[in-house]
Design a protein around this motif. Structure first.
Motif, PDB file in Angstrom:
ATOM      1  N   THR A 160      -1.718  -0.775   1.518  1.00  0.00           N
ATOM      2  CA  THR A 160      -2.607  -1.573   2.347  1.00  0.00           C
ATOM      3  C   THR A 160      -1.959  -2.895   2.763  1.00  0.00           C
ATOM      4  N   VAL A 161      -2.271  -3.313   3.996  1.00  0.00           N
ATOM      5  CA  VAL A 161      -1.817  -4.599   4.521  1.00  0.00           C
ATOM      6  C   VAL A 161      -3.039  -5.360   5.005  1.00  0.00           C
ATOM      7  N   GLY A 162      -3.269  -6.518   4.417  1.00  0.00           N
ATOM      8  CA  GLY A 162      -4.353  -7.391   4.857  1.00  0.00           C
ATOM      9  C   GLY A 162      -3.841  -8.391   5.876  1.00  0.00           C
ATOM     10  N   LEU A 163      -4.509  -8.450   7.020  1.00  0.00           N
ATOM     11  CA  LEU A 163      -4.138  -9.373   8.101  1.00  0.00           C
ATOM     12  C   LEU A 163      -5.239 -10.407   8.253  1.00  0.00           C
ATOM     13  N   TYR A 164      -4.918 -11.668   7.956  1.00  0.00           N
ATOM     14  CA  TYR A 164      -5.950 -12.697   7.932  1.00  0.00           C
ATOM     15  C   TYR A 164      -5.513 -13.929   8.724  1.00  0.00           C
ATOM     16  N   ASN A 165      -6.515 -14.665   9.190  1.00  0.00           N
ATOM     17  CA  ASN A 165      -6.232 -15.902   9.921  1.00  0.00           C
ATOM     18  C   ASN A 165      -6.025 -17.088   8.982  1.00  0.00           C
ATOM     19  N   ALA A 170      -8.532 -14.423   3.528  1.00  0.00           N
ATOM     20  CA  ALA A 170      -7.859 -13.431   2.686  1.00  0.00           C
ATOM     21  C   ALA A 170      -8.540 -13.328   1.330  1.00  0.00           C
ATOM     22  N   ASN A 171      -8.847 -14.456   0.730  1.00  0.00           N
ATOM     23  CA  ASN A 171      -9.468 -14.447  -0.594  1.00  0.00           C
ATOM     24  C   ASN A 171     -10.859 -13.825  -0.586  1.00  0.00           C
ATOM     25  N   SER A 172     -11.511 -13.844   0.564  1.00  0.00           N
ATOM     26  CA  SER A 172     -12.852 -13.259   0.684  1.00  0.00           C
ATOM     27  C   SER A 172     -12.824 -11.745   0.823  1.00  0.00           C
ATOM     28  N   TYR A 173     -11.733 -11.217   1.396  1.00  0.00           N
ATOM     29  CA  TYR A 173     -11.741  -9.804   1.776  1.00  0.00           C
ATOM     30  C   TYR A 173     -10.636  -8.946   1.152  1.00  0.00           C
ATOM     31  N   ASN A 174      -9.675  -9.544   0.444  1.00  0.00           N
ATOM     32  CA  ASN A 174      -8.522  -8.733   0.037  1.00  0.00           C
ATOM     33  C   ASN A 174      -8.725  -7.903  -1.225  1.00  0.00           C
ATOM     34  N   LYS A 175      -9.777  -8.169  -1.989  1.00  0.00           N
ATOM     35  CA  LYS A 175      -9.949  -7.444  -3.247  1.00  0.00           C
ATOM     36  C   LYS A 175     -10.038  -5.940  -3.036  1.00  0.00           C
ATOM     37  N   VAL A 176     -10.799  -5.509  -2.040  1.00  0.00           N
ATOM     38  CA  VAL A 176     -10.970  -4.065  -1.835  1.00  0.00           C
ATOM     39  C   VAL A 176      -9.644  -3.405  -1.459  1.00  0.00           C
ATOM     40  N   LEU A 177      -8.801  -4.116  -0.707  1.00  0.00           N
ATOM     41  CA  LEU A 177      -7.508  -3.547  -0.328  1.00  0.00           C
ATOM     42  C   LEU A 177      -6.574  -3.458  -1.524  1.00  0.00           C
ATOM     43  N   LYS A 178      -6.629  -4.459  -2.382  1.00  0.00           N
ATOM     44  CA  LYS A 178      -5.847  -4.411  -3.620  1.00  0.00           C
ATOM     45  C   LYS A 178      -6.318  -3.270  -4.517  1.00  0.00           C
ATOM     46  N   ASP A 179      -7.634  -3.111  -4.604  1.00  0.00           N
ATOM     47  CA  ASP A 179      -8.199  -2.062  -5.459  1.00  0.00           C
ATOM     48  C   ASP A 179      -7.807  -0.669  -4.981  1.00  0.00           C
ATOM     49  N   ILE A 180      -7.858  -0.443  -3.665  1.00  0.00           N
ATOM     50  CA  ILE A 180      -7.504   0.878  -3.121  1.00  0.00           C
ATOM     51  C   ILE A 180      -6.016   1.153  -3.337  1.00  0.00           C
ATOM     52  N   ALA A 181      -5.176   0.159  -3.082  1.00  0.00           N
ATOM     53  CA  ALA A 181      -3.743   0.341  -3.325  1.00  0.00           C
ATOM     54  C   ALA A 181      -3.479   0.637  -4.790  1.00  0.00           C
ATOM     55  N   ASN A 182      -4.127  -0.103  -5.665  1.00  0.00           N
ATOM     56  CA  ASN A 182      -3.930   0.090  -7.102  1.00  0.00           C
ATOM     57  C   ASN A 182      -4.393   1.472  -7.546  1.00  0.00           C
ATOM     58  N   ALA A 183      -5.557   1.902  -7.060  1.00  0.00           N
ATOM     59  CA  ALA A 183      -6.119   3.191  -7.467  1.00  0.00           C
ATOM     60  C   ALA A 183      -5.270   4.368  -6.994  1.00  0.00           C
ATOM     61  N   THR A 184      -4.696   4.253  -5.798  1.00  0.00           N
ATOM     62  CA  THR A 184      -4.013   5.411  -5.206  1.00  0.00           C
ATOM     63  C   THR A 184      -2.497   5.395  -5.377  1.00  0.00           C
ATOM     64  N   THR A 185      -1.904   4.212  -5.601  1.00  0.00           N
ATOM     65  CA  THR A 185      -0.445   4.139  -5.777  1.00  0.00           C
ATOM     66  C   THR A 185      -0.050   3.776  -7.195  1.00  0.00           C
ATOM     67  N   GLY A 186      -1.025   3.292  -7.976  1.00  0.00           N
ATOM     68  CA  GLY A 186      -0.734   2.904  -9.347  1.00  0.00           C
ATOM     69  C   GLY A 186      -0.347   1.450  -9.505  1.00  0.00           C
ATOM     70  N   SER A 187      -0.351   0.698  -8.394  1.00  0.00           N
ATOM     71  CA  SER A 187       0.028  -0.709  -8.483  1.00  0.00           C
ATOM     72  C   SER A 187      -0.581  -1.520  -7.342  1.00  0.00           C
ATOM     73  N   SER A 188      -1.161  -2.662  -7.678  1.00  0.00           N
ATOM     74  CA  SER A 188      -1.667  -3.555  -6.632  1.00  0.00           C
ATOM     75  C   SER A 188      -0.517  -4.251  -5.903  1.00  0.00           C
ATOM     76  N   ASP A 189       0.715  -4.074  -6.395  1.00  0.00           N
ATOM     77  CA  ASP A 189       1.885  -4.593  -5.672  1.00  0.00           C
ATOM     78  C   ASP A 189       2.080  -3.872  -4.339  1.00  0.00           C
ATOM     79  N   ASN A 190       1.401  -2.745  -4.163  1.00  0.00           N
ATOM     80  CA  ASN A 190       1.483  -2.007  -2.905  1.00  0.00           C
ATOM     81  C   ASN A 190       0.404  -2.451  -1.911  1.00  0.00           C
ATOM     82  N   TYR A 191      -0.171  -3.618  -2.187  1.00  0.00           N
ATOM     83  CA  TYR A 191      -0.972  -4.370  -1.217  1.00  0.00           C
ATOM     84  C   TYR A 191      -0.083  -5.493  -0.698  1.00  0.00           C
TER      85      TYR A 191
END
Length: 199
Positions: A160-165, A170-191
């Protein structure tokens, strides 16, 4: 955005140019009304950069382009990255978009595109989703857990890539993208995160 293209390709391919595995990647692109012109431009630059990275690594690599607002469309089905004209046109298309945000349904469509070719020891299959993270319109996959489960069931990691102004956005919306990356790739580093005009 150009740096993100390199980082994400390296992460997905397991090393970038010269890797042993081919890459089939579905790009899932947010063209909803919450995306500013600068965010859309960054998304398009990063997406075309990713395709270029794929093509430079191997013309056997493939990509698909899935675009969404409240409606999800396959702008370009999975095909060789040597078809840059088709893929770039699909990435650049903004016509008819600008509605609400069906992020999870968009990701699921990307999983379907990425899973079209059977898994093998010589193929990496993945979704690369770029968005501002503001889900509000998915119907089939109503939660982040549901789309993550669908990806896991099909053995498709979602990067996942979060694009923010702003950082606050970013702090309001990035948690779900981190969670999906972590759940499906095994690491939130893939956000990965882009603050438009800054990173």
């Amino acid at each position: 955005a150009t740096a993100v293209a390199t980082l994400t390709f390296t992460a997905i391919s397991g090393g970038g140019s010269g890797t042993a595995k081919n890459v089939n990647a579905a790009l899932v692109l947010d063209k909803s009304g919450s995306m500013s012109t600068d965010q859309l431009t960054s998304l398009e630059v990063a997406s075309k950069g990713f395709i270029t990275e794929e093509a430079n690594a191997s013309t056997s690599n493939k990509a698909a382009v899935v675009t969404f607002d409240h409606v999800v469309n396959v702008e370009a089905a999975m095909q060789s990255v040597s078809n840059t004209g088709v893929l770039f046109a699909a990435i650049d298309n903004r016509t008819g978009y600008g509605g609400a945000t069906a992020l999870y349904d968009g990701m699921a469509k990307g999983v379907t595109q990425a899973s079209g070719e059977a898994a093998s020891s010589t193929l990496t299959r993945a979704v690369l989703a770029m968005t501002d993270g503001g889900e509000n319109s998915s119907v089939t996959y109503a939660t982040s857990q549901e789309v993550a489960n669908y990806a896991i069931a099909n053995s498709i990691p979602i990067f996942t890539v979060g694009l923010y102004n702003t950082t606050a956005e970013a702090n309001s919306y990035n948690k779900v993208l981190k969670d999906i990356a972590n759940a499906t790739t095994g690491s939130s580093d893939n956000y990965f995160e882009v603050i438009v005009g800054v990173t």
